[in-house]
Motif scaffolding. Structure first.
Motif, PDB file in Angstrom:
ATOM      1  N   THR A 107       0.866  -1.179   0.000  1.00  0.00           N
ATOM      2  CA  THR A 107       0.000   0.000   0.000  1.00  0.00           C
ATOM      3  C   THR A 107       0.901   1.227   0.000  1.00  0.00           C
ATOM      4  N   ASN A 108       0.283   2.398   0.022  1.00  0.00           N
ATOM      5  CA  ASN A 108       1.089   3.615   0.047  1.00  0.00           C
ATOM      6  C   ASN A 108       1.923   3.724   1.329  1.00  0.00           C
ATOM      7  N   LEU A 109       1.583   2.924   2.351  1.00  0.00           N
ATOM      8  CA  LEU A 109       2.328   2.985   3.607  1.00  0.00           C
ATOM      9  C   LEU A 109       3.732   2.391   3.481  1.00  0.00           C
ATOM     10  N   ASN A 110       3.896   1.372   2.621  1.00  0.00           N
ATOM     11  CA  ASN A 110       5.213   0.744   2.509  1.00  0.00           C
ATOM     12  C   ASN A 110       5.768   0.721   1.086  1.00  0.00           C
ATOM     13  N   LEU A 111       5.043   1.281   0.136  1.00  0.00           N
ATOM     14  CA  LEU A 111       5.515   1.289  -1.247  1.00  0.00           C
ATOM     15  C   LEU A 111       6.872   1.968  -1.374  1.00  0.00           C
ATOM     16  N   PHE A 112       7.066   3.025  -0.632  1.00  0.00           N
ATOM     17  CA  PHE A 112       8.289   3.815  -0.783  1.00  0.00           C
ATOM     18  C   PHE A 112       9.476   3.229  -0.026  1.00  0.00           C
ATOM     19  N   ASN A 113       9.271   2.044   0.535  1.00  0.00           N
ATOM     20  CA  ASN A 113      10.388   1.312   1.138  1.00  0.00           C
ATOM     21  C   ASN A 113      11.040   0.337   0.154  1.00  0.00           C
ATOM     22  N   LEU A 114      10.498   0.245  -1.056  1.00  0.00           N
ATOM     23  CA  LEU A 114      11.061  -0.665  -2.053  1.00  0.00           C
ATOM     24  C   LEU A 114      12.520  -0.327  -2.349  1.00  0.00           C
ATOM     25  N   GLU A 115      13.334  -1.360  -2.447  1.00  0.00           N
ATOM     26  CA  GLU A 115      14.741  -1.187  -2.789  1.00  0.00           C
ATOM     27  C   GLU A 115      15.034  -1.667  -4.212  1.00  0.00           C
ATOM     28  N   GLN A 116      14.158  -2.516  -4.736  1.00  0.00           N
ATOM     29  CA  GLN A 116      14.321  -3.028  -6.091  1.00  0.00           C
ATOM     30  C   GLN A 116      13.113  -2.648  -6.937  1.00  0.00           C
ATOM     31  N   LEU A 117      13.349  -2.390  -8.202  1.00  0.00           N
ATOM     32  CA  LEU A 117      12.269  -2.064  -9.116  1.00  0.00           C
ATOM     33  C   LEU A 117      11.544  -3.350  -9.516  1.00  0.00           C
ATOM     34  N   PRO A 118      10.236  -3.446  -9.244  1.00  0.00           N
ATOM     35  CA  PRO A 118       9.508  -4.645  -9.661  1.00  0.00           C
ATOM     36  C   PRO A 118       9.393  -4.704 -11.185  1.00  0.00           C
ATOM     37  N   LYS A 119       9.660  -5.882 -11.735  1.00  0.00           N
ATOM     38  CA  LYS A 119       9.523  -6.038 -13.183  1.00  0.00           C
ATOM     39  C   LYS A 119       8.073  -5.857 -13.592  1.00  0.00           C
ATOM     40  N   ARG A 120       7.144  -6.411 -12.781  1.00  0.00           N
ATOM     41  CA  ARG A 120       5.723  -6.322 -13.077  1.00  0.00           C
ATOM     42  C   ARG A 120       4.978  -5.800 -11.850  1.00  0.00           C
ATOM     43  N   MET A 121       4.163  -4.797 -12.070  1.00  0.00           N
ATOM     44  CA  MET A 121       3.363  -4.219 -10.986  1.00  0.00           C
ATOM     45  C   MET A 121       1.887  -4.282 -11.386  1.00  0.00           C
ATOM     46  N   VAL A 122       1.074  -4.816 -10.501  1.00  0.00           N
ATOM     47  CA  VAL A 122      -0.373  -4.791 -10.667  1.00  0.00           C
ATOM     48  C   VAL A 122      -0.942  -3.818  -9.650  1.00  0.00           C
ATOM     49  N   ILE A 123      -1.737  -2.858 -10.119  1.00  0.00           N
ATOM     50  CA  ILE A 123      -2.333  -1.847  -9.239  1.00  0.00           C
ATOM     51  C   ILE A 123      -3.836  -2.079  -9.201  1.00  0.00           C
ATOM     52  N   TRP A 124      -4.327  -2.389  -8.028  1.00  0.00           N
ATOM     53  CA  TRP A 124      -5.755  -2.662  -7.836  1.00  0.00           C
ATOM     54  C   TRP A 124      -6.416  -1.361  -7.403  1.00  0.00           C
ATOM     55  N   LEU A 220      -0.029  -3.519  -5.686  1.00  0.00           N
ATOM     56  CA  LEU A 220      -0.327  -2.283  -4.963  1.00  0.00           C
ATOM     57  C   LEU A 220      -1.837  -2.137  -4.809  1.00  0.00           C
ATOM     58  N   LEU A 221      -2.299  -2.074  -3.563  1.00  0.00           N
ATOM     59  CA  LEU A 221      -3.713  -1.829  -3.280  1.00  0.00           C
ATOM     60  C   LEU A 221      -3.931  -0.330  -3.161  1.00  0.00           C
ATOM     61  N   ALA A 222      -4.750   0.220  -4.060  1.00  0.00           N
ATOM     62  CA  ALA A 222      -4.988   1.670  -4.091  1.00  0.00           C
ATOM     63  C   ALA A 222      -6.457   1.920  -4.373  1.00  0.00           C
ATOM     64  N   MET A 223      -7.296   1.498  -3.435  1.00  0.00           N
ATOM     65  CA  MET A 223      -8.752   1.599  -3.595  1.00  0.00           C
ATOM     66  C   MET A 223      -9.377   2.562  -2.608  1.00  0.00           C
ATOM     67  N   GLY A 224      -8.619   3.569  -2.207  1.00  0.00           N
ATOM     68  CA  GLY A 224      -9.154   4.552  -1.280  1.00  0.00           C
ATOM     69  C   GLY A 224      -8.701   4.321   0.147  1.00  0.00           C
ATOM     70  N   ARG A 225      -9.269   5.128   1.051  1.00  0.00           N
ATOM     71  CA  ARG A 225      -8.864   5.096   2.448  1.00  0.00           C
ATOM     72  C   ARG A 225     -10.080   4.967   3.348  1.00  0.00           C
ATOM     73  N   ILE A 226      -9.856   4.432   4.540  1.00  0.00           N
ATOM     74  CA  ILE A 226     -10.903   4.373   5.556  1.00  0.00           C
ATOM     75  C   ILE A 226     -10.400   5.049   6.817  1.00  0.00           C
ATOM     76  N   ALA A 227     -11.335   5.521   7.624  1.00  0.00           N
ATOM     77  CA  ALA A 227     -10.992   6.309   8.803  1.00  0.00           C
ATOM     78  C   ALA A 227     -10.485   5.444   9.947  1.00  0.00           C
ATOM     79  N   ASN A 228      -9.547   5.989  10.722  1.00  0.00           N
ATOM     80  CA  ASN A 228      -9.065   5.330  11.944  1.00  0.00           C
ATOM     81  C   ASN A 228      -9.952   5.744  13.111  1.00  0.00           C
ATOM     82  N   VAL A 229     -10.968   4.939  13.387  1.00  0.00           N
ATOM     83  CA  VAL A 229     -11.897   5.253  14.480  1.00  0.00           C
ATOM     84  C   VAL A 229     -12.148   4.041  15.380  1.00  0.00           C
ATOM     85  N   GLN A 230     -11.406   2.973  15.162  1.00  0.00           N
ATOM     86  CA  GLN A 230     -11.660   1.744  15.913  1.00  0.00           C
ATOM     87  C   GLN A 230     -10.993   1.777  17.288  1.00  0.00           C
TER      88      GLN A 230
END
Length: 430
Positions: A107-124, A220-230
């Protein structure tokens, strides 16, 4: 490089150093991070308590410290006259998909921790984050496939969605529509030395009548966000909320059931989930809670920008108020209720000189028969910069005629805003 590729007798050899790109990004991120840190708050006189906040009554919060549980007598309890909830949100992860929970998805929380370029990326997903990352990773060299249920930017301007999709497809991004993901299988786990995993996504789509499987090193899961209220004890504080959408507030950013509690940002229901909207809501809360102000969320004129190339910007007043007093998303503008003025950048001299923005435009919706601006859509290089002129006009009641009368520098892409205004003026010549 896209401009050079259209010229004759020009050869360009580009090599991407992905680890260096990511290292630079993290360095820049660290440079701007301190403004949101605890040290910054402490320097301004705030007191920081480390732990998980849980409401225990309409006027108290227990700070559950690390390693302790709710009700531990050693946890600090804070009594307040006014409180603000700013717990943010998190990426939405669909439930009930076999294998997804166990898969090493991103997700966007850990995407920017990648050290290698993925050959194939699927974005949902096919919204803002999905398209920004699709274009970026395609430019780096990944084979990118975007999974969309309907069309991209499904709640946005159709002309803008078409222009952005055409651009991304020309850059190698593949789109699958009507997608129904059936399962996710992990074929290889990520290695301890940073090696990428391998996954297989089983799905059906409009482009293929049978089930197909797509392998990728990054899902990569990119289908929006939900609130932290739990688990925050909102019920104990008489704070009404929706499980995923967030805390229900009125036009003054107050909880609809507890007037001493305010909420800002992504944890709030029915507000645009944008950094600058969160910042503006914080100003509203300070004004209204501490200085008896009456600043209303429904007065916001909000520019929202997707940072693809070209950029896509929308300027609107997105917050309405229901009869119940809750804020709610404003209903979409009906075509029969407005007049539309559109200036295409294919005729703009700056776009011609820069060999850019051939499918870009500025489109302004006005209240039927008037110059009152209801909404503006921009597809252009630096659309976010152009948007500020329109948002200022909307904020201060300047109509589209005022934009047409405003002198713009030549040659600039911003002249397209003036072009919309001139269409309005010319239509009233007799």
């Amino acid at each position: 490089s896209s401009d050079l590729s259209n010229e004759k007798n020009v050869e360009v050899d580009v090599k991407v150093d992905f680890p260096q790109i990511m290292q630079r990004m993290r360095q820049l991120r660290a440079q701007i991070a301190p403004i949101d840190g605890h040290d910054r708050g402490s320097s301004l006189g705030t007191h920081t308590f480390q732990g998980f906040g849980v409401f225990t009554s309409p006027s108290t919060i227990e700070v559950v410290e690390h390693g302790k549980s709710v009700g531990d007598p050693s946890n600090p309890t804070l009594k307040f006259r006014k409180a603000v909830i700013a717990t943010g949100g998190r990426p939405y992860v669909p439930e009930g998909i076999p294998g997804l929970k166990e898969a090493p998805y991103t997700t966007n929380l850990n995407l920017f921790n990648l050290e290698q370029l993925p050959k194939r990326m699927v974005i949902w997903g096919a919204g803002i984050v999905a398209l920004e990352m699709a274009q970026a990773f395609a430019a780096f060299g990944s084979e990118v496939t975007v999974l969309q249920r309907s069309r991209i930017l499904s709640k946005s301007d159709e002309d803008a969605a078409k222009a952005i999709k055409e651009t991304l497809e020309s850059e190698g991004v593949k789109f699958l529509s009507g997608v129904d993901v059936r399962s996710v299988e992990t074929l290889r786990e990520p290695s301890d030395d940073g090696g990428l995993p391998l996954m297989s996504v089983m799905l059906t789509c409009n482009e293929n009548p049978d089930s197909i499987s797509i392998e990728c090193e990054c899902l990569l899961l990119a289908m929006g966000r939900i609130a932290n209220v739990q688990s925050m004890g909102l019920e104990s504080a008489n704070i009404d909320y929706h499980r995923t959408n967030g805390i229900l507030v009125n036009d003054f950013a107050q909880s609809t059931c507890n007037a001493n509690v305010y909420a800002v940002g992504d944890c709030v229901a029915n507000v645009p989930r944008l950094t600058h909207v969160s910042g503006e809501m914080a100003k509203v809360v300070v004004q209204n809670s501490l200085f008896d102000g009456d600043w209303k969320l429904s007065t916001f004129v909000v520019p929202a920008v997707m940072y693809t190339e070209p950029e896509y910007a929308v300027i609107s007043k997105p917050i309405a108020v229901e009869k119940s007093g809750h804020i709610a998303p404003k209903e979409p503008i009906m075509k029969e209720e407005c007049d539309v003025y559109k200036a295409e950048l294919i005729h703009n001299d700056r776009a011609i000189l820069d060999s850019s923005d051939k499918n870009g435009f500025v489109k302004i919706h006005c209240k039927k028969g008037t110059g009152e601006i209801l909404e503006c859509t921009i597809v252009s290089t630096r659309a976010g910069e152009i948007a500020n002129e329109v948002s200022l006009a909307m904020k201060h009641g300047i109509g589209i005629e005022g934009l047409g009368r405003n002198i713009h520098s030549y040659p600039t892409l911003g002249e397209a805003v003036m072009g919309c205004g001139l269409q309005f003026i010319n239509a009233r010549w007799k």
